[in-house]
Design a protein around this motif. Structure first.
Motif, mmCIF file in Angstrom:
data_model
loop_
_atom_site.group_PDB
_atom_site.id
_atom_site.type_symbol
_atom_site.label_atom_id
_atom_site.label_comp_id
_atom_site.label_asym_id
_atom_site.label_seq_id
_atom_site.Cartn_x
_atom_site.Cartn_y
_atom_site.Cartn_z
ATOM 1 N N LEU A 179 1.316 1.864 3.876
ATOM 2 C CA LEU A 179 0.499 1.036 3.317
ATOM 3 C C LEU A 179 0.787 1.472 1.657
ATOM 4 C CD1 LEU A 179 -1.765 -0.818 2.785
ATOM 5 C CD2 LEU A 179 -3.240 0.234 3.549
ATOM 6 N N ALA A 180 1.042 3.010 1.768
ATOM 7 C CA ALA A 180 0.387 4.092 0.399
ATOM 8 C C ALA A 180 1.130 3.439 -0.710
ATOM 9 C CB ALA A 180 -0.112 5.366 1.392
ATOM 10 N N LEU A 181 2.912 3.406 0.237
ATOM 11 C CA LEU A 181 3.366 3.607 -0.101
ATOM 12 C C LEU A 181 3.289 1.739 -1.785
ATOM 13 C CD1 LEU A 181 6.928 4.612 1.108
ATOM 14 C CD2 LEU A 181 5.962 5.398 -0.952
ATOM 15 N N GLN A 182 3.380 0.545 -0.952
ATOM 16 C CA GLN A 182 2.507 -0.063 -0.910
ATOM 17 C C GLN A 182 1.625 -0.587 -2.427
ATOM 18 O OE1 GLN A 182 2.226 -3.465 1.652
ATOM 19 N NE2 GLN A 182 3.883 -2.512 3.129
ATOM 20 N N ILE A 183 0.980 0.366 -2.313
ATOM 21 C CA ILE A 183 -0.608 0.403 -3.248
ATOM 22 C C ILE A 183 0.497 0.932 -4.441
ATOM 23 C CG2 ILE A 183 -2.206 1.545 -3.210
ATOM 24 C CD1 ILE A 183 -3.650 0.846 -0.916
ATOM 25 N N LEU A 184 1.386 2.151 -5.048
ATOM 26 C CA LEU A 184 1.400 3.173 -5.271
ATOM 27 C C LEU A 184 2.144 1.866 -6.103
ATOM 28 C CD1 LEU A 184 1.826 6.248 -4.206
ATOM 29 C CD2 LEU A 184 -0.271 5.364 -5.575
ATOM 30 N N GLU A 185 2.647 0.450 -5.601
ATOM 31 C CA GLU A 185 4.385 -0.365 -6.537
ATOM 32 C C GLU A 185 2.801 -0.613 -7.367
ATOM 33 O OE1 GLU A 185 6.867 -0.301 -7.075
ATOM 34 O OE2 GLU A 185 7.286 0.730 -5.414
ATOM 35 N N ILE A 186 1.699 -1.036 -7.058
ATOM 36 C CA ILE A 186 0.765 -1.709 -7.629
ATOM 37 C C ILE A 186 -0.578 -1.265 -8.643
ATOM 38 C CG2 ILE A 186 -1.332 -3.747 -7.510
ATOM 39 C CD1 ILE A 186 -0.630 -4.313 -4.560
ATOM 40 N N THR A 187 -0.379 -0.040 -7.983
ATOM 41 C CA THR A 187 -1.095 0.510 -9.134
ATOM 42 C C THR A 187 -1.071 2.373 -10.239
ATOM 43 O OG1 THR A 187 -3.853 1.158 -9.440
ATOM 44 C CG2 THR A 187 -2.356 1.768 -7.227
ATOM 45 N N ASP A 188 -1.486 3.004 -10.917
ATOM 46 C CA ASP A 188 -1.073 3.453 -11.359
ATOM 47 C C ASP A 188 -1.983 4.875 -11.150
ATOM 48 O OD1 ASP A 188 0.955 3.069 -12.732
ATOM 49 O OD2 ASP A 188 -0.110 2.337 -14.974
ATOM 50 N N LYS A 189 -3.902 4.567 -11.027
ATOM 51 C CA LYS A 189 -4.467 5.084 -9.963
ATOM 52 C C LYS A 189 -4.692 5.413 -8.847
ATOM 53 C CE LYS A 189 -6.894 6.078 -14.134
ATOM 54 N NZ LYS A 189 -7.986 6.115 -14.926
ATOM 55 N N ALA A 190 -4.178 6.475 -7.985
ATOM 56 C CA ALA A 190 -4.699 6.621 -6.832
ATOM 57 C C ALA A 190 -4.841 8.044 -6.064
ATOM 58 C CB ALA A 190 -3.735 5.660 -6.145
ATOM 59 N N VAL A 191 -5.428 8.043 -5.545
ATOM 60 C CA VAL A 191 -5.800 9.472 -4.580
ATOM 61 C C VAL A 191 -5.495 9.407 -3.256
ATOM 62 C CG1 VAL A 191 -7.719 10.812 -4.058
ATOM 63 C CG2 VAL A 191 -7.256 10.129 -6.440
ATOM 64 N N LEU A 192 -5.111 9.966 -2.542
ATOM 65 C CA LEU A 192 -4.498 9.911 -1.232
ATOM 66 C C LEU A 192 -4.958 10.871 -0.908
ATOM 67 C CD1 LEU A 192 -1.657 8.499 0.513
ATOM 68 C CD2 LEU A 192 -1.056 11.060 1.233
ATOM 69 N N CYS A 193 -6.330 10.039 0.697
ATOM 70 C CA CYS A 193 -7.467 11.228 0.778
ATOM 71 C C CYS A 193 -6.776 11.361 2.943
ATOM 72 C CB CYS A 193 -8.692 10.170 1.697
ATOM 73 S SG CYS A 193 -9.557 11.149 2.439
ATOM 74 N N VAL A 194 -5.760 12.918 2.867
ATOM 75 C CA VAL A 194 -5.206 12.472 4.477
ATOM 76 C C VAL A 194 -6.133 13.231 5.302
ATOM 77 C CG1 VAL A 194 -3.731 13.994 5.702
ATOM 78 C CG2 VAL A 194 -3.064 13.444 2.880
ATOM 79 N N ASN A 195 -7.162 13.060 6.161
ATOM 80 C CA ASN A 195 -8.438 12.571 6.168
ATOM 81 C C ASN A 195 -8.212 13.134 7.983
ATOM 82 O OD1 ASN A 195 -11.169 12.197 7.128
ATOM 83 N ND2 ASN A 195 -11.197 10.272 7.990
ATOM 84 N N LEU A 196 -8.819 13.149 8.894
ATOM 85 C CA LEU A 196 -8.728 13.590 10.501
ATOM 86 C C LEU A 196 -7.901 14.868 10.602
ATOM 87 C CD1 LEU A 196 -8.113 10.798 11.885
ATOM 88 C CD2 LEU A 196 -10.686 11.016 11.837
ATOM 89 N N ILE A 197 -8.348 15.558 9.310
ATOM 90 C CA ILE A 197 -7.291 16.732 9.596
ATOM 91 C C ILE A 197 -7.554 17.830 11.058
ATOM 92 C CG2 ILE A 197 -8.361 17.985 7.526
ATOM 93 C CD1 ILE A 197 -4.971 18.124 6.908
ATOM 94 N N ASP A 198 -8.504 17.609 10.870
ATOM 95 C CA ASP A 198 -8.764 18.495 12.426
ATOM 96 C C ASP A 198 -8.354 18.200 13.327
ATOM 97 O OD1 ASP A 198 -10.734 16.058 11.166
ATOM 98 O OD2 ASP A 198 -12.403 17.255 13.261
ATOM 99 N N GLU A 199 -8.301 17.122 13.581
ATOM 100 C CA GLU A 199 -7.671 16.182 14.584
ATOM 101 C C GLU A 199 -6.323 16.685 14.886
ATOM 102 O OE1 GLU A 199 -8.646 12.903 16.126
ATOM 103 O OE2 GLU A 199 -10.782 12.994 15.414
ATOM 104 N N ALA A 200 -5.840 16.742 13.608
ATOM 105 C CA ALA A 200 -4.372 17.314 13.765
ATOM 106 C C ALA A 200 -4.204 18.257 14.064
ATOM 107 C CB ALA A 200 -3.784 16.330 12.144
ATOM 108 N N LYS A 201 -4.754 19.443 13.278
ATOM 109 C CA LYS A 201 -4.290 20.576 13.691
ATOM 110 C C LYS A 201 -4.880 21.074 15.339
ATOM 111 C CE LYS A 201 -5.827 22.816 9.099
ATOM 112 N NZ LYS A 201 -6.758 23.189 8.121
ATOM 113 N N ARG A 202 -5.663 20.291 15.872
ATOM 114 C CA ARG A 202 -5.317 20.512 17.195
ATOM 115 C C ARG A 202 -4.384 19.939 17.954
ATOM 116 N NH1 ARG A 202 -10.964 18.933 16.354
ATOM 117 N NH2 ARG A 202 -10.379 16.769 17.059
ATOM 118 N N HIS A 203 -3.567 19.003 17.503
ATOM 119 C CA HIS A 203 -2.202 18.813 17.957
ATOM 120 C C HIS A 203 -0.813 19.672 16.931
ATOM 121 C CE1 HIS A 203 -4.958 16.091 19.129
ATOM 122 N NE2 HIS A 203 -4.427 15.658 19.981
#
Length: 258
Positions: free
Chosen positions: A129-153
């Protein structure tokens, strides 16, 4: 932030005693900037929304649709932001009402910044989805959420490399715990004000024959609608026979401003 620099409560939990952030809830009239919040379902997108706007939403339906709409606002460093929480989707191919709404708002609504929320533990799946959005808009920020849960894994995200590959800022967060929210606010503010320049990832290595046809269509679109954010993406969708984009062209929807 250096190792010797003391963290403030804002850095650790998203609260802001210095007054840089003021959550507005539904008080969102006459905003300076419009922010779109996009992402797959179950990425914590609503938690990010609530963290920024103060746990309040203005709910209703999108015009002419049955899909719910949530809006909120906040002030950061003196600028007033209106945030639109888009429906959670896996794609922008407009095969469902949710996808159509999300895509059309990013394209026709022309938000000043689009925050793309992804799950740190399911990054590869969410980046579609992120790559599709970047085809449309020039101004975006990627928010990598749930980083704490990822670290637990035992999942570690190299945000610097990811930012370089995508051409947009990447911020790691755990919105539920307030981690990274201060960085997200600051980054969105800098992108909205042009202090951070985005160079988003776009489709490359297109066959010459297709590229030639796309360029022809793109030139015609730009003559009709010179203020469109990404005429090249629209040209690709027209070449692909996208009925919704064809309908939008016929109805003059591209003229709409946010």
């Amino acid at each position: 932030m250096s190792n010797n620099q003391k963290k403030t409560p804002c850095d650790t939990c998203g609260q802001n005693p210095q007054g840089r952030l003021k959550r507005l809830g539904v008080e969102i009239e006459k905003s300076d900037y419009v922010i779109a919040l996009a992402g797959n379902p179950n990425t914590g997108k609503s938690t990010v929304f609530n963290s920024l706007t103060g746990l309040k939403q203005h709910t209703g339906n999108w015009p002419g649709k049955t899909v719910g709409r949530a809006e909120g606002g906040y002030i950061f460093d003196g600028s007033k932001y209106k945030m639109i929480d888009l429906p959670g989707t896996y794609s922008l191919m407009s095969t469902s009402e949710d996808e159509e709404i999300a895509r059309n708002f990013i394209l026709f609504g022309k938000p000043d910044v689009t925050i793309i929320v992804v799950d740190a533990g399911r990054l590869e799946r969410n980046l579609n989805l992120a790559l599709q959005i970047l085809e449309i808009t020039d101004k975006a920020v990627l928010c990598v959420n749930l980083i704490d849960e990822a670290k637990r894994h035992n999942i570690e995200i190299d945000t610097r490399t990811l930012s370089k590959e995508l051409g947009i800022p990447v911020v790691a967060t755990s919105a539920l715990r307030g981690i990274g929210i201060a960085d997200l606010l600051k980054t969105v503010d800098e992108v909205a004000k042009g202090e951070i320049k985005c160079t988003p990832h776009r489709i490359k290595n297109v066959p010459k024959k297709i590229e030639t046809e796309v360029k022809k269509i793109q030139d015609k679109i730009e003559n009709l609608y010179p203020n469109l954010p990404n005429s090249r993406w629209i040209a690709f969708r027209l070449l692909d026979g996208d009925r919704d984009i064809i309908k939008a062209i016929e109805n003059g929807e591209f003229i709409n401003d946010k």
